[in-house]
Design a protein around this motif. Structure first.
Motif, mmCIF file in Angstrom:
data_model
loop_
_atom_site.group_PDB
_atom_site.id
_atom_site.type_symbol
_atom_site.label_atom_id
_atom_site.label_comp_id
_atom_site.label_asym_id
_atom_site.label_seq_id
_atom_site.Cartn_x
_atom_site.Cartn_y
_atom_site.Cartn_z
ATOM 1 N N TRP A 39 0.831 -1.203 0.000
ATOM 2 C CA TRP A 39 0.000 0.000 0.000
ATOM 3 C C TRP A 39 0.871 1.260 0.000
ATOM 4 N N MET A 40 1.874 1.279 0.858
ATOM 5 C CA MET A 40 2.755 2.443 0.919
ATOM 6 C C MET A 40 3.535 2.606 -0.389
ATOM 7 N N MET A 41 4.006 1.508 -0.923
ATOM 8 C CA MET A 41 4.752 1.577 -2.181
ATOM 9 C C MET A 41 3.860 2.058 -3.325
ATOM 10 N N ASP A 42 2.598 1.628 -3.345
ATOM 11 C CA ASP A 42 1.674 2.113 -4.381
ATOM 12 C C ASP A 42 1.504 3.630 -4.301
ATOM 13 N N LEU A 43 1.391 4.160 -3.083
ATOM 14 C CA LEU A 43 1.240 5.606 -2.927
ATOM 15 C C LEU A 43 2.520 6.332 -3.336
ATOM 16 N N LEU A 44 3.653 5.804 -2.941
ATOM 17 C CA LEU A 44 4.922 6.409 -3.346
ATOM 18 C C LEU A 44 5.070 6.415 -4.867
ATOM 19 N N ARG A 45 4.713 5.316 -5.501
ATOM 20 C CA ARG A 45 4.820 5.239 -6.967
ATOM 21 C C ARG A 45 3.856 6.207 -7.648
ATOM 22 N N ALA A 46 2.676 6.379 -7.074
ATOM 23 C CA ALA A 46 1.708 7.327 -7.649
ATOM 24 C C ALA A 46 2.268 8.746 -7.610
ATOM 25 N N VAL A 47 2.817 9.139 -6.485
ATOM 26 C CA VAL A 47 3.386 10.487 -6.377
ATOM 27 C C VAL A 47 4.586 10.626 -7.313
ATOM 28 N N GLN A 48 5.389 9.600 -7.392
ATOM 29 C CA GLN A 48 6.569 9.648 -8.259
ATOM 30 C C GLN A 48 6.194 9.930 -9.717
ATOM 31 N N THR A 49 5.057 9.409 -10.169
ATOM 32 C CA THR A 49 4.664 9.594 -11.575
ATOM 33 C C THR A 49 4.417 11.059 -11.927
ATOM 34 N N LEU A 50 4.199 11.908 -10.933
ATOM 35 C CA LEU A 50 3.931 13.321 -11.209
ATOM 36 C C LEU A 50 5.209 14.140 -11.416
ATOM 37 N N HIS A 51 6.356 13.549 -11.104
ATOM 38 C CA HIS A 51 7.649 14.219 -11.308
ATOM 39 C C HIS A 51 7.705 15.593 -10.648
ATOM 40 N N LEU A 52 7.203 15.663 -9.429
ATOM 41 C CA LEU A 52 7.257 16.918 -8.677
ATOM 42 C C LEU A 52 8.694 17.194 -8.245
ATOM 43 N N PRO A 53 9.097 18.452 -8.241
ATOM 44 C CA PRO A 53 10.459 18.756 -7.787
ATOM 45 C C PRO A 53 10.589 18.568 -6.276
ATOM 46 N N ASP A 54 11.644 17.894 -5.861
ATOM 47 C CA ASP A 54 11.971 17.712 -4.442
ATOM 48 C C ASP A 54 10.760 17.212 -3.641
ATOM 49 N N TRP A 55 10.149 16.130 -4.099
ATOM 50 C CA TRP A 55 8.929 15.629 -3.455
ATOM 51 C C TRP A 55 9.223 14.609 -2.372
ATOM 52 N N TRP A 56 8.302 14.511 -1.415
ATOM 53 C CA TRP A 56 8.364 13.541 -0.321
ATOM 54 C C TRP A 56 6.945 13.263 0.151
ATOM 55 N N ILE A 57 6.695 12.055 0.639
ATOM 56 C CA ILE A 57 5.507 11.792 1.462
ATOM 57 C C ILE A 57 6.035 11.780 2.893
ATOM 58 N N CYS A 58 5.379 12.513 3.753
ATOM 59 C CA CYS A 58 6.003 12.746 5.052
ATOM 60 C C CYS A 58 5.018 12.617 6.220
ATOM 61 N N ALA A 59 5.556 12.934 7.374
ATOM 62 C CA ALA A 59 4.805 13.046 8.633
ATOM 63 C C ALA A 59 4.179 11.716 9.040
ATOM 64 N N GLY A 60 2.863 11.715 9.251
ATOM 65 C CA GLY A 60 2.171 10.543 9.773
ATOM 66 C C GLY A 60 2.298 9.302 8.912
ATOM 67 N N PHE A 61 2.458 9.477 7.620
ATOM 68 C CA PHE A 61 2.632 8.347 6.717
ATOM 69 C C PHE A 61 3.807 7.476 7.166
ATOM 70 N N VAL A 62 4.884 8.127 7.570
ATOM 71 C CA VAL A 62 6.087 7.415 8.005
ATOM 72 C C VAL A 62 5.988 7.068 9.489
ATOM 73 N N ARG A 63 5.690 8.073 10.306
ATOM 74 C CA ARG A 63 5.648 7.903 11.761
ATOM 75 C C ARG A 63 4.678 6.800 12.189
ATOM 76 N N SER A 64 3.477 6.827 11.646
ATOM 77 C CA SER A 64 2.466 5.844 12.054
ATOM 78 C C SER A 64 2.873 4.425 11.671
#
Length: 188
Positions: A18-43
């Motif tokens: 599930w986490m990898m699917d979300l990371l891959r989805a964000v990656q497809t947008l090619h945003l500059p200096d992107w991260w998924i952060c905060a509760g996604f990682v901490r929780s």
């Protein structure tokens, strides 16, 4: 499972489809200096340490990026719509760190990681993204000791002023994390 080092965090995320699917989805947008952060990682870390068999629900998935050439908040909403098109059942929250200093009444941030370092708690000041080979990359400007040792403290940035300390205290009280993750030690 015991999590003691950054490699352990990367491993548990890479094994979570599930986490990898979300990371891959964000990656497809090619945003500059992107991260998924905060509760996604901490929780994820706290769920694993507490041996939870199911994921603790997240109120949102925080995606950040850094683009000083377009700081219009509408662009963030457009990116949220793009992500919702890719994975529709996710409460995406997208923020350009090139404009967030204004909301925080701070000096301009120089990168997304700089923005993450200005988060209220050390346990929340975490981000992950994928490199070009689909490997998880972790950033933790204040380290991982607090998150893996279940200690909730303000970041050094939030220790600088009474106003920020009060924001931190109100936030951790409102979040009520200790009602979910019973082993936490929260510094108020």
């Amino acid at each position: 499972m015991i999590i003691t080092k950054e490699r352990d965090i990367v491993d548990v995320i890479q094994k979570d489809d599930w986490m990898m699917d979300l990371l891959r989805a964000v990656q497809t947008l090619h945003l500059p200096d992107w991260w998924i952060c905060a509760g996604f990682v901490r929780s994820k870390i706290w769920d694993v340490i507490h041996n939870f068999s199911t994921r603790t629900p997240l109120p949102d998935i925080d995606v950040i990026y850094f683009d000083s050439s377009n700081t219009d908040e509408l662009e963030e909403k457009n990116i949220e719509r793009e992500l919702t098109f890719l994975i529709s059942n996710i409460p995406w929250s997208v923020k350009n760190q090139a404009r967030m200093h204004v909301l925080s009444n701070a000096a301009p941030y120089v990168s997304s990681v700089d923005g993450i370092s200005k988060f209220p708690e050390t346990v929340t000041a975490l981000g992950v993204k994928l490199d070009k080979k689909d490997n998880v990359v972790l950033t933790a400007p204040w380290g991982i000791a607090d998150v893996v040792n279940l200690k909730v403290r303000p970041t050094p940035y939030y220790l600088e002023t009474d106003e920020r300390i009060n924001i931190y205290k109100n936030r951790v009280t409102k979040k009520g994390w200790e009602s979910i993750w019973k082993k936490l030690e929260i510094y108020k």
